[in-house]
Design an enzyme around this catalytic site. Structure first.
Site, PDB file in Angstrom:
ATOM      1  N   HIS A 132       0.825  -1.204   0.000  1.00  0.00           N
ATOM      2  CA  HIS A 132       0.000   0.000   0.000  1.00  0.00           C
ATOM      3  C   HIS A 132       0.863   1.260   0.000  1.00  0.00           C
ATOM      4  O   HIS A 132       1.617   1.506   0.945  1.00  0.00           O
ATOM      5  CB  HIS A 132      -0.885  -0.030   1.256  1.00  0.00           C
ATOM      6  N   HIS A 139      -1.009  10.871  -1.859  1.00  0.00           N
ATOM      7  CA  HIS A 139      -2.329  10.433  -1.395  1.00  0.00           C
ATOM      8  C   HIS A 139      -3.250  11.580  -1.024  1.00  0.00           C
ATOM      9  O   HIS A 139      -4.354  11.714  -1.557  1.00  0.00           O
ATOM     10  CB  HIS A 139      -2.188   9.492  -0.198  1.00  0.00           C
TER      11      HIS A 139
END
Length: 305
Positions: free
Chosen positions: A40, A82
């Site tokens: 991730h 992100h």
């Protein structure tokens, strides 16, 4: 801006797709008895997320799949980050104190490149930078890794799907080998995933979320994966997803996120999930390799790490 006119880009992308990649292209099946493990934002428990260092760390751990997030800067470049602002993972407040609220879209790529994207995580990573998508793809390619790419906050960036596909094509990621085995595109936006499927129906896609079971047939028209948070997941929901065929005519998959401990990973494997997205890919890999479960084979599109 680097975005080309819509009609020209659609024509180019769909032309390539129609010529070389039929929508029903066969997908490879690898390691059918255990879930694919996806790092991730890179191996983000061990290196600053969404940086080249996190990609390198995943490779050091022997992890094949990495996940990232793509957004657009003020001058139209694609950045891998992100959050929609720069505060949490860079020193933007110190470098540009008068530019609040420090949105990614309010800064040029050159300005973002001035920021330290590693010190927040550890002094050992001081000076790490926010990568462009081009840089990220090159590093993933150097390691022969595979990419689960998230189109982030597409409502903020009109045409982001088109521009991302263009960059993937320019970097060689839309050839037959990559599309068949090395690339998945996902988003929390159903409209965004649907646009990717419309532009390049050969590409494997995933929806981030857990639609109602009654709505799964609608999603299955344009996605290959339903990718919920592990906190919402039940064996019954996984089974309901698996009963349907996705956009490429194969069994609809479940990739779940973000799972960072071995016992939970082993439990989710017993549910039959096809992939686990994790900050600690080594721990999840080892836990799922040790645990035993029945055969939950699915078209994973690439090997687990």
């Amino acid at each position: 801006m680097r975005i080309r006119p819509l009609a020209a880009t659609v024509g180019t992308l769909l032309g390539v797709s129609t010529l070389f990649f039929p929508a029903t292209v066969a997908q490879a099946i690898d390691h059918p008895h255990r879930p694919v493990v996806v790092a991730h934002r890179g191996a983000s428990a061990y290196a600053p997320e969404n940086t080249l260092a996190a990609v390198d760390k995943a490779d050091d751990l022997g992890i094949t799949w990495v996940e990232n997030d793509v957004q657009r800067t003020k001058d139209g470049e694609l950045a891998v980050i992100h959050d929609t602002d720069l505060k949490r993972t860079t020193n933007v407040e110190q470098v540009f104190p008068d530019r609040a609220p420090w949105k990614v879209a309010d800064f040029t790529m050159a300005e973002i490149k001035r920021l330290d994207a590693g010190s927040w995580f550890s002094p050992a990573y001081a000076g790490e930078r926010v990568p462009t998508l081009e840089e990220y793809l090159e590093r993933v390619g150097d390691h022969r890794q595979k990419l689960l790419l998230e189109i982030k906050a597409p409502e903020l960036y009109p045409g982001l799907e088109l521009q991302t596909l263009r960059e993937l094509r320019r970097e060689g990621w839309l050839d037959r080998s990559h599309v068949r085995r090395k690339l998945i595109i996902q988003s929390f936006s159903a409209d965004s995933v649907g646009m990717v499927h419309k532009l390049r129906p050969d590409i494997k896609t995933g929806f981030l979320g857990a639609p109602e079971v009654a709505d799964l047939k609608t999603y299955a028209r344009f996605v290959d994966q339903i990718n919920p948070s592990h906190r919402t997941l039940t064996p019954e929901y996984v089974a309901a997803v698996h009963q349907l065929r996705g956009a490429h005519g194969r069994r609809l998959e479940v990739f779940t996120w973000t799972v960072n401990d071995g016992p939970r990973a082993a439990l989710l494997k017993s549910y039959g999930v096809d992939g686990i997205i994790t900050n600690t890919p080594d721990i999840v890999r080892d836990a799922t390799a040790r645990s035993s479960t029945s055969d939950h084979s699915a078209f994973a599109g690439a090997s687990a790490s």
